[in-house]
Design a protein around this motif. Structure first.
Motif, mmCIF file in Angstrom:
data_model
loop_
_atom_site.group_PDB
_atom_site.id
_atom_site.type_symbol
_atom_site.label_atom_id
_atom_site.label_comp_id
_atom_site.label_asym_id
_atom_site.label_seq_id
_atom_site.Cartn_x
_atom_site.Cartn_y
_atom_site.Cartn_z
ATOM 1 N N THR A 44 0.850 -1.193 0.000
ATOM 2 C CA THR A 44 0.000 0.000 0.000
ATOM 3 C C THR A 44 0.882 1.239 0.000
ATOM 4 O O THR A 44 1.834 1.350 0.787
ATOM 5 C CB THR A 44 -0.922 0.004 1.232
ATOM 6 O OG1 THR A 44 -1.719 -1.186 1.221
ATOM 7 C CG2 THR A 44 -1.842 1.222 1.212
ATOM 8 N N THR A 45 0.564 2.188 -0.844
ATOM 9 C CA THR A 45 1.338 3.422 -0.942
ATOM 10 C C THR A 45 1.119 4.274 0.306
ATOM 11 O O THR A 45 -0.008 4.478 0.753
ATOM 12 C CB THR A 45 0.915 4.224 -2.187
ATOM 13 O OG1 THR A 45 1.037 3.391 -3.336
ATOM 14 C CG2 THR A 45 1.771 5.466 -2.351
ATOM 15 N N GLY A 46 2.220 4.767 0.876
ATOM 16 C CA GLY A 46 2.150 5.641 2.045
ATOM 17 C C GLY A 46 1.987 4.918 3.355
ATOM 18 O O GLY A 46 1.690 5.558 4.368
ATOM 19 N N CYS A 47 2.170 3.610 3.392
ATOM 20 C CA CYS A 47 2.029 2.838 4.637
ATOM 21 C C CYS A 47 3.391 2.288 5.026
ATOM 22 O O CYS A 47 4.010 1.542 4.260
ATOM 23 C CB CYS A 47 1.016 1.704 4.456
ATOM 24 S SG CYS A 47 0.834 0.658 5.927
ATOM 25 N N GLU A 93 -1.366 8.756 8.557
ATOM 26 C CA GLU A 93 -0.928 7.481 7.983
ATOM 27 C C GLU A 93 -1.653 6.305 8.622
ATOM 28 O O GLU A 93 -2.162 5.416 7.924
ATOM 29 C CB GLU A 93 0.584 7.349 8.182
ATOM 30 C CG GLU A 93 1.150 6.026 7.674
ATOM 31 C CD GLU A 93 2.625 5.883 8.002
ATOM 32 O OE1 GLU A 93 3.155 4.775 7.782
ATOM 33 O OE2 GLU A 93 3.228 6.863 8.483
#
Length: 646
Positions: A251-254, A277
């Motif tokens: 997952t993007t940004g995790c 986040e």
């Protein structure tokens, strides 16, 4: 000829070592047995504490849980506190046992004092140091006891786990938990098994009965299922955390830290604020559907049933379901599905192998114990059927058949199918005497007649008494029949009835501590001795189910001949007169006669101014008849008081 009092040793007289060695050795083992019983009781309690410790350690795994709302791993604080307190309590009992072993006290399973060491007080007092040194040097001694009480799971739960969760190492937490568990749990199992074997070598049955052995095997089976289920839960929650970590990485940004909660140890009283986040990760529906909502979206393998459990807030369900899985799997009733991961395959191999071992050992032991329990009942049923066939073939009356059945049932209820005489008949004489002394001493001392006798006389009496059981309504002796034995009531009641005149009988109730057959005692002490057995002066009937022990005529003759000075003492003579049914009846008749004579004299004195005449009232004639009756009773021969003369 009476025995001089100077030749009869008094109870308070001191005995020289040469003559009193046997008596002293008899008294010391009795106090020694009480000490040994306390040792055995402590060992049984400590064995149960060891089993409780094996149950407590796997509970640490259930403190790990996954938050369904935040998709993160955390530690259930209140559950962790409860398990930690239980573990500390079990460790405290272990430390007490270590202290008792170092002090050579009742907590030491190696400490099995012998009667020979009890004879010498200095030797008994000085045996603590060698026992303590042996305990320190033993492989299963001090070092192993100290190792199993190390707070390894507490340190991992309260120090290591929070530090690893703050760094986002969610899957490695379970690995550390599992390694620390195996590191200390298997030595703890080894310690419990060694302790159990020592108890079995000393006691035979640890809890004294077959059912205790069955319960012990069931406890072992439950502990194994509980440990297997807890490991299954830990590896399953590791698989769920691995799935969440994999979804977070994709997952993007995790970041990987999002799979661990902000508060590693959560007590449910405060909620930390989520940043952007973590808030977006908590709303990730794809990760929730893949890892937590269903087990079909991810390859869980043998942990498929664990998916709805890792987010379950109910602690009871979280503990009980893995236990159910362990019971089902170890009994080979469950099927295991596996993936290609080596850790899961190794875990499944261990579970299957353990299941085979448990089924062939524990369940086999339970079957043996159950067979030993039911075999005696089957023997009783077979004996009853044989008796019924024999009595039916001989055309026995129904009343006699019922009496025989009732006697066999009562004998079974009292003895549980164990014939003590048959078991001890093949043993050496010294061993048989010690066993009967231990079994019968308390019963013999309950009889007031034997309370003033020394240990040597009681030992000879215990060696010759026989346990007897009489069902309700059984006629034990009849008036006029030869007296075969003296009976001493232990439990229940008997009725002694004596014929005084035509259609007039006296009745006396005999309870625990009373005896019957004192005519036999007078016969044994009579001089010159008459070889013919004396007739019974009363009829003895069991009012209820009665347990007693008896001394046959020959055995009583042997005891009275060899210890005549004891039986002719004034104390024994008074006890016989006080507790004998014949003497009681004679005393009651004498008292009643004196009362009626006094009453008659007072009546005649008060009516001295009246012209004497024959009584016209019916009550007066009845009193006169009673007076004649009691006069006849008083002039009848009373129990022979000269029989106790030496």
């Amino acid at each position: 000829m009476s025995t001089p009092e100077s030749l009869v040793p008094s109870p308070d007289a001191r005995v020289s070592p040469a003559c009193g060695d046997h008596r002293r050795r008899r008294r010391l083992p009795m106090a020694f047995l009480h000490h040994l019983n306390s040792i055995q009781e402590w060992n049984r309690v400590f064995l149960l504490v060891c089993a409780a410790g094996l149950v407590i350690d796997p509970l640490f795994f259930y403190s790990l849980s996954i938050s369904a709302g935040r998709l993160c791993l955390f530690v259930d604080g209140w559950f962790a506190v409860s398990v930690t307190v239980l573990r500390c309590m079990a460790d405290l009992v272990h430390l007490v046992n270590v202290y008792l072993q170092l002090a050579a006290g009742p907590g030491d399973a190696h400490y099995t004092p012998s009667p020979a060491s009890a004879v010498n007080g200095a030797e008994a007092r000085g045996s603590g140091a060698p026992k303590a040194r042996g305990y320190l040097r033993s492989k299963t001694g001090f070092l192993l006891d100290l190792f199993i009480v190390l707070p390894v799971p507490q340190i991992v739960l309260w120090i290591v786990t929070p530090a690893m969760l703050r760094r986002g190492m969610t899957t490695k937490v379970m690995t550390v938990f599992f390694i620390s568990f195996v590191f200390q749990y298997f030595p703890k199992i080894y310690h419990s098994v060694c302790f159990l074997r020592r108890l079995q070598s000393m006691l035979g049955y640890v809890f004294g009965t077959i059912w205790g052995g069955i319960a012990l095997n069931l406890i072992a089976y439950f502990v194994a299922s509980h440990a297997a289920g807890a490991c299954w839960y830990l590896l399953g929650i590791q698989r769920a955390a691995k799935c969440l970590t994999k979804q977070c990485v994709g997952t993007t940004g995790c970041r990987i830290e999002a799979a661990a909660c902000i508060d590693p140890i959560y007590f449910g009283d405060s909620v930390a604020s989520l940043n952007g986040e973590r808030r977006s990760w908590a709303k990730n529906l794809n990760a929730r559907a893949t890892c937590l909502d269903s087990s079909d979206q991810f390859d869980y393998g043998s942990y498929r049933w664990i998916v709805p459990l890792v987010t379950n807030p109910s602690r009871v369900e979280k503990v009980l379901f893995p236990i159910f899985w362990g019971l089902m799997t170890l009994s080979t009733f469950g099927t295991i599905e596996s993936t290609t991961e080596w850790l899961e395959i190794a875990f499944n191999i261990v579970i299957v192998t353990s299941a085979l071992l448990l089924v062939t050992t524990l369940i086999g032991n339970i079957k043996v114990f159950l067979h030993a329990t039911t075999s005696k009942k089957q023997a009783l049923h077979s004996k009853m059927r044989s008796l019924d066939r024999w009595m039916r073939r001989r055309n026995m009356p129904v009343e006699i058949r019922q009496r025989v059945r009732q006697y066999e049932r009562q004998r079974w209820a009292a003895m549980r199918g164990v014939d003590e005489l048959d078991m001890t008949r093949q043993l050496p004489d010294g061993m048989r005497r010690d066993i009967k002394y231990h079994l019968c001493l308390d019963l013999v001392r309950q009889v007031p007649l034997f309370q003033h006798m020394d240990e040597l006389v009681l030992e000879n009496i215990c060696d010759r008494v026989k346990s007897l059981i009489f069902p309700k309504g059984e006629i034990i002796t009849r008036e006029g029949d030869p007296v075969q034995r003296m009976l001493f009531v232990v439990r229940g009641h008997m009725q002694s009835s004596q014929r005084l005149r035509d259609r007039v009988r006296s009745h006396c109730m005999l309870g625990p501590g009373n005896f019957s057959g004192d005519e036999l005692l007078s016969w044994c002490l009579r001089r010159p001795f008459v070889d013919r057995l004396p007739p019974s002066t009363s009829t003895l009937v069991a009012v209820e189910s009665t347990e007693a022990f008896g001394l046959d005529a020959e055995d009583l003759k042997y005891v009275t001949q060899h210890f005549r000075h004891t039986f002719v003492s004034e104390r024994v003579r008074r006890s016989v007169r006080y507790y004998s049914p014949g003497w009681r009846t004679w005393a009651a008749v004498a008292i009643q006669l004196a009362w009626w004579q006094r009453k008659q004299r007072r009546t005649l004195t008060s009516l001295s101014f009246v012209r004497p005449r024959r009584p016209t009232s019916r009550s007066a004639s009845m009193e006169e008849e009673r007076l004649r009756l009691y006069t006849a009773l008083l002039t009848s021969p009373k129990p022979n008081q000269d029989d106790f003369a030496a």
